[in-house]
Motif scaffolding. Structure first.
Motif: not given
Length: 450
Positions: A449, A39, A445, A43
């Motif tokens: 951020r 993941e 995630t 990104r």
């Protein structure tokens, strides 16, 4: 696939100026860590995976047995494993060569139990018709199952207060035979916790997203390749193809704050995902999050007994449920014909014993003959009593005991640039591959951020 060595740790990619990729360390190369790494790489982060062992996959990995690449535990995936299947596609794994998809079923050898196979119809018709056609269940058993399913849907699969699975089944007057042949084996297979101690709410969550969802969600997926090849190896290749590193044989014992960054193994990272077992995670976080509440997990084991026969041996189905009666020396709960999954495994059977603590007490020498005798009797195949070779593989801490109202830690530890990942973190599911993958993605995630 290239693999970094421990000496490469200080030369791993990092920021060199504004706009450079975020540097993220993932500590632990199990399924949660691999999911987080994929993941983050997707990104655009510069990812480094630190894995203490030489094999990725954690408690769901390949081992070498008699020249064969086998799993440290036979697994069934569900069609409801949405994120696992999505990430597998993302790293280039096609489903059909990697997984055998079967309709929902609970089939025992003829004469030993029931025969329940769902047709490929829209939900919930597939379960209803399977129930009508099922053999081995009397009318009261079928009515009890229909009553439970209807009530669970009406409740929205939610309980006001968690209780044990056994209490839930008693509340809805499930028959003894239905509990023995359907609910108990499903509970032990899904939660790896006996129904007397298992969380009813988590069990309902699993039923909601499989039996209570669209028909394909209840499909059973049997791996045709070993578990390391099923995802972790391709995940590592995906990370490396995007400039990341996978460092094997490196245990991360300390984590230090370095300004706004984090230092481990002489390398500086902007963020860290800790995807280790809970005890190791708590030790790494002790100096930084002294108020972190890590429950004292109880652990359940899973044992797989592999039995090799002549290559021409083949069962009538890819797998059967078995009636486990430890008092009678019958420990197996499911048997899988590996030859129907992979030609290289012709004649190899895998017998699974979940929540296998009592079976472990027998010892690795005593268990295989008992399992072989159980197979020979249940399947009415005397030749199964004398395998060519056997191997017992036990994961003594395979999963946490999924007990009622268990408070599991959040992915968010309340520290900027740090996140937890693992099948033991807070979520709807028990310790499964899907819960590990979802946790890894949630942790990724969080740190992305920053």
């Amino acid at each position: 696939m290239s693999v970094a060595s421990p000496g490469d740790a200080a030369r791993l990619p990092g920021r060199t100026g504004p706009g450079a990729p975020q540097r993220v360390a993932v500590v632990g190369g199990g399924w949660a860590g691999c999911a987080a790494a994929v993941e983050l790489a997707a990104r655009g982060a510069a990812v480094t995976v630190y894995e203490a062992s030489r094999t990725l996959g954690g408690r769901a990995r390949a081992v070498n047995v008699h020249g064969k690449s086998l799993d440290n535990g036979q697994h069934i995936l569900l069609g409801a494993y949405r994120e696992t299947l999505r990430l597998m596609r993302q790293v280039g794994i096609a489903e059909r060569p990697a997984l055998l998809r079967l309709p929902l079923q609970m089939v025992y050898p003829e004469g030993d139990g029931m025969h329940f196979v769902a047709p490929r119809l829209p939900a919930p018709l597939h379960v209803g018709l399977a129930l009508l056609r099922s053999r081995g269940l009397a009318r009261p058993d079928k009515l009890a199952l229909a009553r439970f399913s209807t009530a669970a849907r009406w409740m929205g699969w939610q309980l006001n207060q968690d209780c044990s699975v056994s209490e839930l089944l008693a509340r809805f007057d499930q028959t003894d035979r239905l509990v023995q042949l359907m609910w108990r084996p499903l509970c032990i297979a899904a939660l790896n916790t006996p129904p007397e101690r298992a969380s009813a709410q988590v069990f309902l969550n699993v039923l909601r997203d499989s039996l209570g969802a669209r028909r394909a969600a209840s499909d059973m997926l049997l791996p045709r390749v070993d578990l390391s090849a099923l995802f972790p190896q391709r995940a590592a290749a995906y990370v490396e193809s995007r400039g990341g590193k996978v460092v094997h044989g490196v245990a991360v014992d300390t984590l230090e704050r370095d300004g706004e960054c984090w230092r481990l193994r002489d390398a500086v990272h902007d963020a860290v995902v800790i995807a280790t077992p809970p005890a190791q995670a708590a030790a790494l976080l002790a100096a930084h999050a002294p108020d972190l509440s890590m429950p004292a997990f109880e652990w359940e084991s899973i044992t797989t007994v592999y039995l090799q026969y002549a290559a021409g041996l083949r069962l009538e189905r890819p797998f059967f449920a078995l009636v486990d009666q430890p008092d009678a020396g019958c420990w197996g709960q499911f048997v899988f014909d590996r030859g129907q999954l992979n030609d290289a495994d012709a004649g190899l059977l895998a017998v699974v014993i979940s929540a296998s603590g009592p079976a472990l007490d027998l010892g690795n020498d005593s268990l295989p003959p008992l399992v072989a005798a159980q197979l020979a009797q249940a399947l009415r195949m005397p030749a199964l009593a004398t395998p060519e070779w056997t191997r017992v593989i036990s994961e003594k801490r395979a999963t946490f005991a999924c007990t009622p109202a268990l408070q599991r830690p959040s992915n968010d530890v309340g520290i900027d640039g740090l996140a937890l990942a693992g099948d033991y973190t807070a979520g709807d599911y028990p310790a499964t591959l899907e819960s590990a993958v979802r946790s890894g993605m949630a942790a990724a995630t969080l740190v992305a951020r920053r």
